[in-house]
Scaffold this motif. Structure first.
Motif, PDB file in Angstrom:
ATOM      1  N   ILE A  84       9.910   4.155 -13.592  1.00  0.00           N
ATOM      2  CA  ILE A  84      10.260   3.190 -12.538  1.00  0.00           C
ATOM      3  C   ILE A  84       9.388   1.947 -12.604  1.00  0.00           C
ATOM      4  O   ILE A  84       9.454   1.061 -11.754  1.00  0.00           O
ATOM      5  CB  ILE A  84      10.184   3.847 -11.140  1.00  0.00           C
ATOM      6  N   GLY A  85       8.574   1.818 -13.653  1.00  0.00           N
ATOM      7  CA  GLY A  85       7.776   0.603 -13.813  1.00  0.00           C
ATOM      8  C   GLY A  85       6.510   0.585 -12.986  1.00  0.00           C
ATOM      9  O   GLY A  85       6.103   1.589 -12.397  1.00  0.00           O
ATOM     10  N   THR A  86       5.895  -0.580 -12.912  1.00  0.00           N
ATOM     11  CA  THR A  86       4.612  -0.744 -12.225  1.00  0.00           C
ATOM     12  C   THR A  86       4.771  -0.571 -10.719  1.00  0.00           C
ATOM     13  O   THR A  86       5.591  -1.231 -10.081  1.00  0.00           O
ATOM     14  CB  THR A  86       4.033  -2.144 -12.501  1.00  0.00           C
ATOM     15  N   ASN A  87       3.969   0.324 -10.163  1.00  0.00           N
ATOM     16  CA  ASN A  87       3.850   0.490  -8.709  1.00  0.00           C
ATOM     17  C   ASN A  87       2.487   1.119  -8.442  1.00  0.00           C
ATOM     18  O   ASN A  87       1.775   1.498  -9.391  1.00  0.00           O
ATOM     19  CB  ASN A  87       5.005   1.333  -8.150  1.00  0.00           C
ATOM     20  N   ALA A  88       2.097   1.208  -7.210  1.00  0.00           N
ATOM     21  CA  ALA A  88       0.752   1.707  -6.908  1.00  0.00           C
ATOM     22  C   ALA A  88       0.542   3.129  -7.416  1.00  0.00           C
ATOM     23  O   ALA A  88      -0.524   3.465  -7.943  1.00  0.00           O
ATOM     24  CB  ALA A  88       0.502   1.633  -5.408  1.00  0.00           C
ATOM     25  N   MET A  89       1.558   3.971  -7.280  1.00  0.00           N
ATOM     26  CA  MET A  89       1.416   5.365  -7.720  1.00  0.00           C
ATOM     27  C   MET A  89       1.259   5.457  -9.228  1.00  0.00           C
ATOM     28  O   MET A  89       0.418   6.216  -9.738  1.00  0.00           O
ATOM     29  CB  MET A  89       2.624   6.180  -7.246  1.00  0.00           C
ATOM     30  N   SER A  90       2.053   4.669  -9.973  1.00  0.00           N
ATOM     31  CA  SER A  90       1.938   4.690 -11.434  1.00  0.00           C
ATOM     32  C   SER A  90       0.590   4.146 -11.883  1.00  0.00           C
ATOM     33  O   SER A  90       0.005   4.647 -12.854  1.00  0.00           O
ATOM     34  CB  SER A  90       3.069   3.883 -12.065  1.00  0.00           C
ATOM     35  N   MET A  91       0.071   3.149 -11.169  1.00  0.00           N
ATOM     36  CA  MET A  91      -1.234   2.582 -11.518  1.00  0.00           C
ATOM     37  C   MET A  91      -2.359   3.570 -11.247  1.00  0.00           C
ATOM     38  O   MET A  91      -3.340   3.635 -11.994  1.00  0.00           O
ATOM     39  CB  MET A  91      -1.473   1.287 -10.736  1.00  0.00           C
ATOM     40  N   VAL A  92      -2.209   4.362 -10.167  1.00  0.00           N
ATOM     41  CA  VAL A  92      -3.221   5.388  -9.860  1.00  0.00           C
ATOM     42  C   VAL A  92      -3.236   6.443 -10.965  1.00  0.00           C
ATOM     43  O   VAL A  92      -4.298   6.861 -11.430  1.00  0.00           O
ATOM     44  CB  VAL A  92      -2.936   6.037  -8.492  1.00  0.00           C
ATOM     45  N   ILE A  93      -2.053   6.878 -11.394  1.00  0.00           N
ATOM     46  CA  ILE A  93      -1.963   7.882 -12.456  1.00  0.00           C
ATOM     47  C   ILE A  93      -2.595   7.360 -13.742  1.00  0.00           C
ATOM     48  O   ILE A  93      -3.282   8.087 -14.459  1.00  0.00           O
ATOM     49  CB  ILE A  93      -0.490   8.281 -12.694  1.00  0.00           C
ATOM     50  N   LYS A  94      -2.399   6.070 -14.010  1.00  0.00           N
ATOM     51  CA  LYS A  94      -2.924   5.464 -15.233  1.00  0.00           C
ATOM     52  C   LYS A  94      -4.441   5.229 -15.151  1.00  0.00           C
ATOM     53  O   LYS A  94      -5.182   5.510 -16.097  1.00  0.00           O
ATOM     54  CB  LYS A  94      -2.222   4.121 -15.471  1.00  0.00           C
ATOM     55  N   SER A  95      -4.905   4.724 -14.019  1.00  0.00           N
ATOM     56  CA  SER A  95      -6.311   4.323 -13.899  1.00  0.00           C
ATOM     57  C   SER A  95      -7.206   5.389 -13.268  1.00  0.00           C
ATOM     58  O   SER A  95      -8.429   5.325 -13.384  1.00  0.00           O
ATOM     59  CB  SER A  95      -6.412   3.044 -13.069  1.00  0.00           C
ATOM     60  N   LYS A  96      -6.586   6.335 -12.548  1.00  0.00           N
ATOM     61  CA  LYS A  96      -7.315   7.364 -11.790  1.00  0.00           C
ATOM     62  C   LYS A  96      -8.134   6.756 -10.654  1.00  0.00           C
ATOM     63  O   LYS A  96      -9.095   7.356 -10.170  1.00  0.00           O
ATOM     64  CB  LYS A  96      -8.210   8.199 -12.703  1.00  0.00           C
ATOM     65  N   LEU A  97      -7.735   5.548 -10.230  1.00  0.00           N
ATOM     66  CA  LEU A  97      -8.435   4.842  -9.153  1.00  0.00           C
ATOM     67  C   LEU A  97      -7.474   4.527  -8.010  1.00  0.00           C
ATOM     68  O   LEU A  97      -6.267   4.410  -8.226  1.00  0.00           O
ATOM     69  CB  LEU A  97      -9.014   3.525  -9.673  1.00  0.00           C
ATOM     70  N   PRO A  98      -8.003   4.340  -6.796  1.00  0.00           N
ATOM     71  CA  PRO A  98      -7.153   3.865  -5.699  1.00  0.00           C
ATOM     72  C   PRO A  98      -6.663   2.452  -5.994  1.00  0.00           C
ATOM     73  O   PRO A  98      -7.399   1.639  -6.548  1.00  0.00           O
ATOM     74  CB  PRO A  98      -8.091   3.881  -4.483  1.00  0.00           C
ATOM     75  N   VAL A  99      -5.431   2.163  -5.636  1.00  0.00           N
ATOM     76  CA  VAL A  99      -4.827   0.862  -5.945  1.00  0.00           C
ATOM     77  C   VAL A  99      -3.971   0.391  -4.773  1.00  0.00           C
ATOM     78  O   VAL A  99      -3.311   1.183  -4.116  1.00  0.00           O
ATOM     79  CB  VAL A  99      -3.935   0.951  -7.204  1.00  0.00           C
ATOM     80  N   GLN A 100      -3.992  -0.925  -4.540  1.00  0.00           N
ATOM     81  CA  GLN A 100      -3.045  -1.543  -3.604  1.00  0.00           C
ATOM     82  C   GLN A 100      -2.363  -2.702  -4.338  1.00  0.00           C
ATOM     83  O   GLN A 100      -3.044  -3.617  -4.806  1.00  0.00           O
ATOM     84  CB  GLN A 100      -3.747  -2.063  -2.353  1.00  0.00           C
ATOM     85  N   ILE A 101      -1.054  -2.634  -4.493  1.00  0.00           N
ATOM     86  CA  ILE A 101      -0.344  -3.741  -5.130  1.00  0.00           C
ATOM     87  C   ILE A 101       0.773  -4.217  -4.216  1.00  0.00           C
ATOM     88  O   ILE A 101       1.276  -3.467  -3.378  1.00  0.00           O
ATOM     89  CB  ILE A 101       0.190  -3.363  -6.529  1.00  0.00           C
ATOM     90  N   SER A 102       1.137  -5.478  -4.407  1.00  0.00           N
ATOM     91  CA  SER A 102       2.046  -6.105  -3.446  1.00  0.00           C
ATOM     92  C   SER A 102       3.036  -7.030  -4.150  1.00  0.00           C
ATOM     93  O   SER A 102       2.742  -7.595  -5.209  1.00  0.00           O
ATOM     94  CB  SER A 102       1.216  -6.910  -2.435  1.00  0.00           C
ATOM     95  N   GLY A 103       4.224  -7.159  -3.554  1.00  0.00           N
ATOM     96  CA  GLY A 103       5.208  -8.134  -4.024  1.00  0.00           C
ATOM     97  C   GLY A 103       5.554  -7.975  -5.481  1.00  0.00           C
ATOM     98  O   GLY A 103       5.907  -6.884  -5.940  1.00  0.00           O
ATOM     99  N   ASP A 104       5.433  -9.094  -6.246  1.00  0.00           N
ATOM    100  CA  ASP A 104       5.859  -9.058  -7.644  1.00  0.00           C
ATOM    101  C   ASP A 104       4.840  -8.422  -8.591  1.00  0.00           C
ATOM    102  O   ASP A 104       5.005  -8.458  -9.809  1.00  0.00           O
ATOM    103  CB  ASP A 104       6.245 -10.451  -8.136  1.00  0.00           C
TER     104      ASP A 104
END
Length: 345
Positions: free
Chosen positions: A116-136
């Motif tokens: 499903i592409g870039t989103n906060a959950m996918s970024m957490v799985i990739k980085s193992k860090l908490p993430v907040q992403i917004s908009g585009d």
């Protein structure tokens, strides 16, 4: 591109990380106009996924409900995924949750980068860090109206076993939202550790209990004042008292010379003696060994009693019968020949 990024210690998930994620999405042939995850599991496969993550789902549920109640009426929804990004649970305000469901953000849908592409959950799985992403920062257009905050849930070895996220419309999200998710994910981790500790402790207790009750020797314990705490099956049989009723007795009720034993224990000595068991009618004597142990949970001294029945050797039972050839009586010719042959051997 918005820079809604999370810091964790000295590590930063930067804009370049988002850009790299977008490049990977193109390699995965994710379409920005895509609406649904490429991978959604149903029925038996989904039930297996639920079963495999049952402990995580049950442990996280109250924390998810707390998050939803805290931001109620501000149009947020909370998702729990497993370590691979498969949605396990979804809660939230009806309006925004209905929108998420219309995009098939439902249990069984995979929120990882490949599907499903870039989103906060996918970024957490990739980085193992908490993430907040917004908009585009999101790769697909359908998510551009949202801000998503997510944090990993790790096991005691540091492996990601789940991701907790909270999503809302851009205008209602604050940086504190991420802090709330991090606090909740940390609490879930701690609760999982407690459950695992209790599970292991219970297994060890059952294991030791089986050994304890399988012992052919009677064993019981008491506090320093002689109040019985635990006893094994052999002790219950020996005293002809059930475990529950035995615990209502004191050691002085069932063995002689209790005060002498207590004195030895208070002096830090082990005690070995022969004693009579008061409640046993046949007046059988037992060898009693007592020693002290420290109970760290109650911060006090306990006494362990080991009873072994003293078996007296009956001298009559130890006698042997001796026979000589001249005591064997018989007149038959063949029998006499056999006796004479045996004497020569």
């Amino acid at each position: 591109m918005n820079a809604a990024i999370c810091k964790s210690g000295n590590v930063v998930v930067s804009k370049s990380d988002i850009e790299l994620s977008h490049k990977r999405c193109k390699k995965f042939l994710i379409d920005p106009h895509q609406v649904f995850s490429k991978k959604i599991i149903y029925d038996v496969e989904l039930q297996k996924r639920f079963a495999a993550n049952r402990n995580l789902i049950l442990t996280a549920a109250p924390y998810m409900e707390h998050l939803v109640n805290f931001v109620k009426k501000f149009n947020f929804f909370v998702l729990l995924t497993d370590g691979e990004g498969c949605i396990l649970n979804a809660l939230g305000d009806e309006k925004i949750l209905s929108e998420a469901f219309s995009l098939k953000m439902v249990p069984g849908a995979f929120m990882d980068e490949e599907n499903i592409g870039t989103n906060a959950m996918s970024m957490v799985i990739k980085s193992k860090l908490p993430v907040q992403i917004s908009g585009d920062d999101h790769f697909i257009n359908a998510y551009h109206k949202w801000t998503c905050s997510a944090a990993p849930i790790k096991d005691n070895k540091g492996k990601i076993i789940g991701v907790l996220s909270i999503t809302g419309y851009i205008e209602f999200v604050h940086s504190h939202t991420l802090g709330m998710v991090i606090a909740a994910s940390n609490a879930i981790e701690e609760m999982l550790k407690v459950k695992e500790y209790n599970k292991i402790k219970n297994m060890n207790y059952k294991y030791m209990e089986n050994i304890f009750n399988s012992s052919p020797i009677a064993i019981l314990t008491s506090d320093i004042n002689g109040k019985i705490k635990i006893c094994n099956k052999k002790a219950q049989d020996m005293f002809s008292i059930t475990n529950g009723k035995l615990k209502t007795h004191k050691v002085e009720d069932i063995i002689e010379n209790w005060n002498d034993i207590k004195t030895s224990i208070c002096l830090g000595e082990s005690d070995l003696r022969e004693t009579n068991i008061v409640v046993v009618k046949n007046k059988t004597q037992y060898q009693l060994t007592t020693s002290s142990i420290y109970n760290c949970e109650d911060d006090n001294i306990e006494i362990v009693y080991v009873f072994e029945e003293i078996k007296r050797v009956n001298k009559r039972e130890n006698r042997q019968a001796y026979y000589t050839f001249d005591k064997i009586m018989g007149q038959h010719e063949n029998f006499t020949k056999l006796i004479n042959y045996a004497k020569k051997i």
